[in-house]
Design an enzyme around this catalytic site. Structure first.
Site, mmCIF file in Angstrom:
data_model
loop_
_atom_site.group_PDB
_atom_site.id
_atom_site.type_symbol
_atom_site.label_atom_id
_atom_site.label_comp_id
_atom_site.label_asym_id
_atom_site.label_seq_id
_atom_site.Cartn_x
_atom_site.Cartn_y
_atom_site.Cartn_z
ATOM 1 N N SER A 132 -110.785 58.588 69.898
ATOM 2 C CA SER A 132 -111.655 59.268 68.939
ATOM 3 C C SER A 132 -113.066 59.245 69.490
ATOM 4 O O SER A 132 -113.414 58.376 70.299
ATOM 5 C CB SER A 132 -111.616 58.536 67.593
ATOM 6 O OG SER A 132 -112.615 59.025 66.715
ATOM 7 N N TYR A 145 -113.409 51.070 61.930
ATOM 8 C CA TYR A 145 -112.712 52.080 62.725
ATOM 9 C C TYR A 145 -113.366 52.246 64.091
ATOM 10 O O TYR A 145 -112.674 52.311 65.123
ATOM 11 C CB TYR A 145 -112.707 53.409 61.972
ATOM 12 C CG TYR A 145 -111.920 54.503 62.648
ATOM 13 C CD1 TYR A 145 -110.568 54.349 62.922
ATOM 14 C CD2 TYR A 145 -112.525 55.716 62.992
ATOM 15 C CE1 TYR A 145 -109.838 55.360 63.531
ATOM 16 C CE2 TYR A 145 -111.808 56.735 63.589
ATOM 17 C CZ TYR A 145 -110.464 56.552 63.860
ATOM 18 O OH TYR A 145 -109.743 57.554 64.472
#
Length: 246
Positions: A132, A145
């Protein structure tokens, strides 16, 4: 002519399911692995030749069972992962962080370790990790995250160094804003209204198929070509915190 076997984890929905479909279309014999067998069986009914395998990337026994069922592998797509919560660091639940680390980092470690012998057994393999932009940049409310995805990026970059000279390519695909049916819904603990607001007014966020296209591009390059990192964002997104909305 088959390109060989491609294993995709987290294949029951979103990017994983889209990648399984795309790699099958590219000529791979796809093993779609995830926890939700009903969704995998539906995918197998849709994609000729796809093999569904129940897999929990947090379970060593589950991973060992998968590894024992495979001979040689051309591609491993470590896609299982996800986000939980948007609380600031001072109020974050360590259990959420631990769960994100278990799937996004240790899951990648466990599956890669177990399948590396099969990846080296044939003419050469390819490890892909769905990372990501959160693995390269941070943003408020994303501490758990971004920490997990930064760790996944470090794992990918270290693995590439350690496998140098061996016939295994290593790639990270790092998407920005991707609109799937579950990512934000799970992150926001089932709050559909809050999940919808994540994408509200954004012209054309990425789709799961867009990311699958990037994965297919990376793995179908000639064997001597390694795409180290492919960062892909929608045109509307300049950074995690900079998104154009109508």
């Amino acid at each position: 002519m088959s390109r060989g076997t491609a294993v995709v984890t987290g294949a029951s929905s979103g990017i994983g399911a889209a990648t399984a479909r795309r790699l099958a279309a590219e000529g791979y014999a796809v093993v779609a692995a995830a926890r939700r067998r009903d969704r995998l069986d539906a995918l197998a009914a849709e994609v000729p030749g796809l093999r569904a395998v129940t897999l929990d990337v947090t379970s060593a026994d589950s991973i060992a069972e998968l590894a024992a069922s495979l001979d040689d592998i051309a591609v491993l797509v470590n896609n299982a992962g996800g986000a939980l919560g948007v609380e600031p660091v001072e109020r974050a639940d360590p259990a959420d962080w631990q769960q994100m680390y278990e799937t996004n980092v240790l899951g990648v470690l466990r599956v890669t370790q177990a399948l590396l012998p099969a990846l080296e057994r044939g003419s050469g393999g390819h490890v892909v990790v769905t990372g990501s932009i959160a693995g390269h940049l941070v943003y408020e409310g994303g501490g758990g995250y971004t920490a997990a995805k930064h760790a996944a990026t470090a794992l990918v970059e270290t693995l590439r160094l350690e496998l140098n000279g061996r016939p295994v390519r290593v790639t990270e695909i790092a998407p920005g804003m991707v609109q799937t049916e579950e990512f934000s819904l799970v992150r926001l603990r089932g709050d559909a209204d809050a999940a919808a607001k994540v994408y509200a007014g954004v012209p054309d966020p990425l789709s799961a198929d867009d990311v699958a296209d990037c994965i297919a591009f990376a793995v179908t390059r000639p064997a001597h070509v390694n795409i180290d990192l492919l960062v892909v964002k929608p045109l509307a997104q300049a950074a995690p915190h900079k998104v154009h909305r109508r």
